[in-house]
Design a protein around this motif. Structure first.
Motif, PDB file in Angstrom:
ATOM      1  N   ALA A   1       0.029  33.925 -22.422  1.00 15.02           N
ATOM      2  CA  ALA A   1      -0.987  33.534 -23.401  1.00 15.02           C
ATOM      3  C   ALA A   1      -1.291  32.042 -23.346  1.00 15.02           C
ATOM      4  CB  ALA A   1      -0.530  33.914 -24.801  1.00 15.02           C
ATOM      5  N   GLY A   2      -0.598  31.323 -22.474  1.00 13.58           N
ATOM      6  CA  GLY A   2      -0.831  29.890 -22.351  1.00 13.58           C
ATOM      7  C   GLY A   2      -0.075  29.047 -23.348  1.00 13.58           C
ATOM      8  N   GLY A   3       0.853  29.652 -24.087  1.00 13.96           N
ATOM      9  CA  GLY A   3       1.602  28.890 -25.086  1.00 13.96           C
ATOM     10  C   GLY A   3       2.761  28.110 -24.520  1.00 13.96           C
ATOM     11  N   LEU A   4       3.185  28.436 -23.290  1.00 12.85           N
ATOM     12  CA  LEU A   4       4.313  27.754 -22.659  1.00 12.85           C
ATOM     13  C   LEU A   4       3.984  27.486 -21.200  1.00 12.85           C
ATOM     14  CD1 LEU A   4       7.356  29.918 -23.903  1.00 12.85           C
ATOM     15  CD2 LEU A   4       6.766  27.632 -24.720  1.00 12.85           C
ATOM     16  N   THR A   5       4.506  26.378 -20.692  1.00 11.91           N
ATOM     17  CA  THR A   5       4.449  26.161 -19.247  1.00 11.91           C
ATOM     18  C   THR A   5       5.544  26.982 -18.597  1.00 11.91           C
ATOM     19  OG1 THR A   5       5.975  24.282 -19.273  1.00 11.91           O
ATOM     20  CG2 THR A   5       3.634  23.807 -19.653  1.00 11.91           C
ATOM     21  N   LEU A   6       5.502  27.095 -17.289  1.00 10.60           N
ATOM     22  CA  LEU A   6       6.517  27.876 -16.585  1.00 10.60           C
ATOM     23  C   LEU A   6       7.898  27.271 -16.775  1.00 10.60           C
ATOM     24  CD1 LEU A   6       7.274  30.186 -14.719  1.00 10.60           C
ATOM     25  CD2 LEU A   6       6.749  28.704 -12.759  1.00 10.60           C
ATOM     26  N   SER A   7       8.029  25.946 -16.688  1.00 12.75           N
ATOM     27  CA  SER A   7       9.341  25.310 -16.853  1.00 12.75           C
ATOM     28  C   SER A   7       9.855  25.489 -18.275  1.00 12.75           C
ATOM     29  CB  SER A   7       9.255  23.827 -16.496  1.00 12.75           C
ATOM     30  OG  SER A   7       8.346  23.144 -17.343  1.00 12.75           O
ATOM     31  N   GLN A   8       8.973  25.360 -19.263  1.00 14.30           N
ATOM     32  CA  GLN A   8       9.391  25.600 -20.640  1.00 14.30           C
ATOM     33  C   GLN A   8       9.820  27.048 -20.825  1.00 14.30           C
ATOM     34  OE1 GLN A   8       5.875  24.482 -22.807  1.00 14.30           O
ATOM     35  NE2 GLN A   8       6.394  22.298 -22.862  1.00 14.30           N
ATOM     36  N   GLY A   9       9.087  27.977 -20.196  1.00 11.62           N
ATOM     37  CA  GLY A   9       9.431  29.387 -20.305  1.00 11.62           C
ATOM     38  C   GLY A   9      10.780  29.708 -19.699  1.00 11.62           C
ATOM     39  N   LEU A  10      11.084  29.111 -18.544  1.00  9.69           N
ATOM     40  CA  LEU A  10      12.381  29.342 -17.918  1.00  9.69           C
ATOM     41  C   LEU A  10      13.514  28.812 -18.789  1.00  9.69           C
ATOM     42  CD1 LEU A  10      11.509  28.466 -14.201  1.00  9.69           C
ATOM     43  CD2 LEU A  10      11.980  30.737 -15.151  1.00  9.69           C
ATOM     44  N   GLN A  11      13.320  27.625 -19.357  1.00 10.04           N
ATOM     45  CA  GLN A  11      14.347  27.071 -20.245  1.00 10.04           C
ATOM     46  C   GLN A  11      14.531  27.956 -21.467  1.00 10.04           C
ATOM     47  OE1 GLN A  11      13.600  23.027 -21.529  1.00 10.04           O
ATOM     48  NE2 GLN A  11      15.300  23.039 -22.986  1.00 10.04           N
ATOM     49  N   LEU A  12      13.421  28.395 -22.054  1.00  8.94           N
ATOM     50  CA  LEU A  12      13.498  29.242 -23.243  1.00  8.94           C
ATOM     51  C   LEU A  12      14.159  30.582 -22.924  1.00  8.94           C
ATOM     52  CD1 LEU A  12      12.767  29.445 -26.229  1.00  8.94           C
ATOM     53  CD2 LEU A  12      10.540  30.360 -25.556  1.00  8.94           C
ATOM     54  N   ALA A  13      13.922  31.124 -21.733  1.00  9.58           N
ATOM     55  CA  ALA A  13      14.543  32.393 -21.349  1.00  9.58           C
ATOM     56  C   ALA A  13      16.063  32.272 -21.314  1.00  9.58           C
ATOM     57  CB  ALA A  13      14.008  32.838 -19.985  1.00  9.58           C
ATOM     58  N   VAL A  14      16.562  31.167 -20.781  1.00  8.69           N
ATOM     59  CA  VAL A  14      18.017  30.945 -20.737  1.00  8.69           C
ATOM     60  C   VAL A  14      18.575  30.831 -22.155  1.00  8.69           C
ATOM     61  CG1 VAL A  14      19.836  29.355 -20.017  1.00  8.69           C
ATOM     62  CG2 VAL A  14      17.945  29.875 -18.456  1.00  8.69           C
ATOM     63  N   LEU A  15      17.880  30.090 -23.014  1.00 10.05           N
ATOM     64  CA  LEU A  15      18.368  29.885 -24.380  1.00 10.05           C
ATOM     65  C   LEU A  15      18.373  31.187 -25.171  1.00 10.05           C
ATOM     66  CD1 LEU A  15      16.524  26.548 -25.302  1.00 10.05           C
ATOM     67  CD2 LEU A  15      18.746  26.866 -24.202  1.00 10.05           C
ATOM     68  N   VAL A  16      17.307  31.967 -25.055  1.00 12.33           N
ATOM     69  CA  VAL A  16      17.219  33.237 -25.772  1.00 12.33           C
ATOM     70  C   VAL A  16      18.281  34.206 -25.275  1.00 12.33           C
ATOM     71  CG1 VAL A  16      15.753  35.281 -26.074  1.00 12.33           C
ATOM     72  CG2 VAL A  16      14.794  32.999 -26.404  1.00 12.33           C
ATOM     73  N   SER A  17      18.526  34.230 -23.971  1.00 12.17           N
ATOM     74  CA  SER A  17      19.556  35.110 -23.402  1.00 12.17           C
ATOM     75  C   SER A  17      20.934  34.728 -23.925  1.00 12.17           C
ATOM     76  CB  SER A  17      19.530  35.024 -21.871  1.00 12.17           C
ATOM     77  OG  SER A  17      18.275  35.443 -21.363  1.00 12.17           O
ATOM     78  N   ALA A  18      21.228  33.429 -23.959  1.00  9.97           N
ATOM     79  CA  ALA A  18      22.531  32.968 -24.459  1.00  9.97           C
ATOM     80  C   ALA A  18      22.711  33.354 -25.920  1.00  9.97           C
ATOM     81  CB  ALA A  18      22.647  31.452 -24.276  1.00  9.97           C
ATOM     82  N   ALA A  19      21.664  33.155 -26.732  1.00 11.32           N
ATOM     83  CA  ALA A  19      21.779  33.471 -28.154  1.00 11.32           C
ATOM     84  C   ALA A  19      21.923  34.970 -28.391  1.00 11.32           C
ATOM     85  CB  ALA A  19      20.550  32.938 -28.896  1.00 11.32           C
TER      86      ALA A  19
ATOM     87  N   MET B   1       6.449  21.897 -34.003  1.00  9.58           N
ATOM     88  CA  MET B   1       6.180  20.897 -32.975  1.00  9.58           C
ATOM     89  C   MET B   1       6.347  21.482 -31.577  1.00  9.58           C
ATOM     90  SD  MET B   1       5.227  17.716 -33.341  1.00  9.58           S
ATOM     91  CE  MET B   1       5.937  17.199 -34.890  1.00  9.58           C
ATOM     92  N   GLY B   2       7.221  22.469 -31.420  1.00  8.83           N
ATOM     93  CA  GLY B   2       7.457  23.072 -30.122  1.00  8.83           C
ATOM     94  C   GLY B   2       8.619  24.041 -30.185  1.00  8.83           C
ATOM     95  N   PRO B   3       8.736  24.962 -29.222  1.00  2.54           N
ATOM     96  CA  PRO B   3       9.741  26.016 -29.274  1.00  2.54           C
ATOM     97  C   PRO B   3      11.119  25.601 -28.776  1.00  2.54           C
ATOM     98  CG  PRO B   3       8.389  26.313 -27.335  1.00  2.54           C
ATOM     99  CD  PRO B   3       7.821  25.126 -28.066  1.00  2.54           C
ATOM    100  N   LEU B   4      11.250  24.397 -28.206  1.00  2.00           N
ATOM    101  CA  LEU B   4      12.514  23.970 -27.613  1.00  2.00           C
ATOM    102  C   LEU B   4      13.128  22.850 -28.452  1.00  2.00           C
ATOM    103  CD1 LEU B   4      11.236  23.734 -23.937  1.00  2.00           C
ATOM    104  CD2 LEU B   4      12.582  25.611 -24.921  1.00  2.00           C
ATOM    105  N   PRO B   5      14.363  22.987 -28.868  1.00  2.25           N
ATOM    106  CA  PRO B   5      14.982  21.884 -29.619  1.00  2.25           C
ATOM    107  C   PRO B   5      15.036  20.587 -28.814  1.00  2.25           C
ATOM    108  CG  PRO B   5      16.299  23.886 -29.793  1.00  2.25           C
ATOM    109  CD  PRO B   5      15.261  24.149 -28.753  1.00  2.25           C
ATOM    110  N   ILE B   6      15.425  20.690 -27.560  1.00  2.00           N
ATOM    111  CA  ILE B   6      15.497  19.534 -26.669  1.00  2.00           C
ATOM    112  C   ILE B   6      14.717  19.893 -25.408  1.00  2.00           C
ATOM    113  CG2 ILE B   6      16.996  17.992 -25.354  1.00  2.00           C
ATOM    114  CD1 ILE B   6      19.227  18.658 -27.375  1.00  2.00           C
ATOM    115  N   ALA B   7      13.704  19.128 -25.096  1.00  4.12           N
ATOM    116  CA  ALA B   7      12.847  19.401 -23.942  1.00  4.12           C
ATOM    117  C   ALA B   7      13.020  18.304 -22.902  1.00  4.12           C
ATOM    118  CB  ALA B   7      11.393  19.494 -24.380  1.00  4.12           C
ATOM    119  N   PHE B   8      12.740  18.648 -21.669  1.00  2.00           N
ATOM    120  CA  PHE B   8      12.865  17.700 -20.565  1.00  2.00           C
ATOM    121  C   PHE B   8      11.473  17.363 -20.059  1.00  2.00           C
ATOM    122  CE2 PHE B   8      16.684  20.257 -20.822  1.00  2.00           C
ATOM    123  CZ  PHE B   8      17.664  19.275 -20.898  1.00  2.00           C
TER     124      PHE B   8
END
Length: 523
Positions: A274-292, A501-508
């Motif tokens: 849907a354009g709400g995340l970049t690919l790098s943000q999506g990959l980071q979010l996938a790892v975080l969601v999986s861990a949680a 502000m964004g879906p990631l607590p800490i972004a790179f």
């Protein structure tokens, strides 16, 4: 904490400083007079945080004769120390390596970043853990003074952080699980309730309403479960370490194989499409969601097993059941409150049970290879600390950049005609007001030719924009920083203090820190 002692006031720090200024003048006045927030004017604006920390800061103001960020930060050093020591005491009951649990709390990104603010969250967790530690050991050894001390500290927690309303039921659940209910337990748990209702009665008698527990920020949204998963996955323990611990058994791997594909599709892939995340943000979010997810799966499965054994009256300590109740109790209060966004500071009460469960499970890994287990735990500590320091430095730089930008604008606009206004909240508002700017609200009388300054970051979601056709943009300036980590940044998707502000607590990212707009009113 000492390396960040010179951090500028940041985000809700301003609220605690403003409340402390009131209490320094009048210790029994729990409201601001002629105060504006969110673009609205209030003749009497009630404190929206429990009063203890503002009282503490007001004492520092009285002793020092002034507001000093360094003195405030020095005065707050005691709270992280209390929290870590209390975590060690609590972990002695639940784990064989309590030092690791205490260090994981100290090194966790959420705790370390929040520890150099003057908000109430870290002090609240310090008293929370201290009260819980005294209560748990008091229940186990039937020590009256320990139970009473635990009850008093829980009462102090009520006056420090709003989420303490879940603390008494959680403590009661521990005594119930241990089958240690008795008169001493009930008396000790009555103490914090007496403290809370005494405070509530005072506020209702004086102001005609119950004490506020939080800003009800008017985001047109509801709490996002996806955000809760992301914040659990990144702000406590390094996410790959969580995955390694909570997926090391074959049944855990099977659960991950079944549940993670649809979960990641729902939480991440659909948002990328849907354009709400970049690919790098999506990959980071996938790892975080999986861990949680794996964390919550472990907690529910192990806690449910304990519950079945408890009802069957089989020998069971019920440790994982207690941790499950702790997490569910905090989440229930959170989801049922008026807060409509997710923030790291809101989930700080979850850090202790997550860390305890992590250490309990890590202790059982590779029983025939203790050196490998030790190396893994050391690596988890080191990587968690590295992420925490990266986020802490980024937050430090962001806070200080807002102060520096305000000072620069103050000098640049010092001789500009008309009245000077600021249309923002949080730290940028605080430092612009220090430069002589006035907060612009619906109650303000602004004239053509006046100057209005606004920050993209500090205005988002809490104040409106200037009406089209009634102002001219004089210039926009970017606030840049080459440091590649962001905590609050709409361009990088960083939302440490609030997920709008964004879906990631800490972004790179090396995106701009902020964008400042300077406008001139016209009509």
């Amino acid at each position: 904490m000492l390396p960040f002692i010179n951090q500028a006031f940041h985000w809700d720090d301003r609220d605690f400083v403003a409340d402390a200024q009131v209490l320094a003048r009048n210790p029994l006045q729990f409201h601001q007079i002629n105060y504006s927030y969110g673009g609205r004017f209030f003749a009497k604006f009630p404190f929206h945080h429990p009063p203890l920390l503002a009282m503490y800061l007001s004492l520092i103001i009285r002793l020092a004769g002034r507001i000093s960020k360094i003195l405030f930060h020095l005065g707050y050093i005691v709270f992280p120390l209390i929290a870590v020591i209390s975590m060690y005491a609590l972990a002695r009951r639940f784990t064989r390596i309590p030092l690791i649990a205490a260090l994981l709390l100290a090194f966790s990104p959420g705790f370390l970043i929040m520890a150099h603010t003057v908000m109430g969250n870290v002090p609240g967790i310090a008293f929370w853990l201290a009260g819980m530690a005294f209560f748990v050991w008091g229940v186990d050894y039937n020590r009256w003074m320990w139970l009473l001390t635990g009850g008093l500290l829980m009462g102090v927690t009520f006056l420090t952080v709003a989420q303490a309303v879940s603390l008494v039921p959680i403590a009661f659940a521990y005594a119930l699980i241990r089958r240690r209910l008795g008169l001493r337990i009930f008396i000790s748990l009555t103490v914090p309730l007496i403290i809370y209702f005494a405070w509530r009665y005072y506020i209702e008698a004086r102001y005609g309403h119950a004490p506020g527990i939080s800003y009800n920020v008017m985001f047109n949204r509801s709490i996002s479960f996806r955000s809760i998963l992301a914040y659990l996955g990144e702000t406590i323990i390094f996410a790959p370490a969580l995955i390694a611990v909570f997926a090391h058994k074959k049944y855990d791997l099977l659960a991950a194989f079944i549940a993670l594909p649809p979960l990641v599709t729902w939480a991440v892939i659909s948002r990328i499409g849907a354009g709400g995340l970049t690919l790098s943000q999506g990959l980071q979010l996938a790892v975080l969601v999986s861990a949680a997810f794996l964390l919550l799966y472990q907690l529910v499965s192990r806690g449910t097993a304990d519950l079945i054994n408890w009802f069957a009256k089989r020998p069971v300590r019920g440790d994982r059941l207690f941790l499950l109740i702790w997490v569910m109790g905090v989440l229930a209060i959170y989801l049922g409150s008026s807060i409509t966004y997710v923030s790291t500071r809101h989930i700080l009460p979850l850090f202790a049970p997550v860390i305890l469960l992590f250490v309990m499970e890590a202790e059982q890994m590779w029983p025939m290879r203790p050196r490998l287990r030790t190396a893994f735990i050391a690596a988890a500590l080191a990587l968690t600390l590295a992420l925490a320091l990266g986020g802490a430095i980024a937050d430090f730089r962001l806070a200080n950049s807002e102060r520096a930008t305000a000072a620069e604008l103050g000098r640049r606009l010092a001789k500009a005609p008309g009245k000077h206004w600021v249309l923002d909240e949080f730290d940028f508002r605080y430092y612009m007001e220090k430069q002589g700017f006035t907060y612009l609200s619906g109650h303000s009388v602004a004239r053509s030719g006046d100057i209005v300054v606004s920050s993209k970051i500090d205005a988002k979601g809490v104040v409106g924009t200037l009406p089209a056709g009634y102002h001219t943009v004089l210039w926009r300036q970017q606030v840049n920083d080459s440091y590649p980590v962001r905590t609050m940044n709409i361009w990088a998707g960083g939302g440490f203090y609030g997920d709008p502000m964004g879906p990631l607590p800490i972004a790179f990212s090396t995106s701009k820190l902020d964008e400042i707009t300077v406008s001139q009113l016209k009509w």
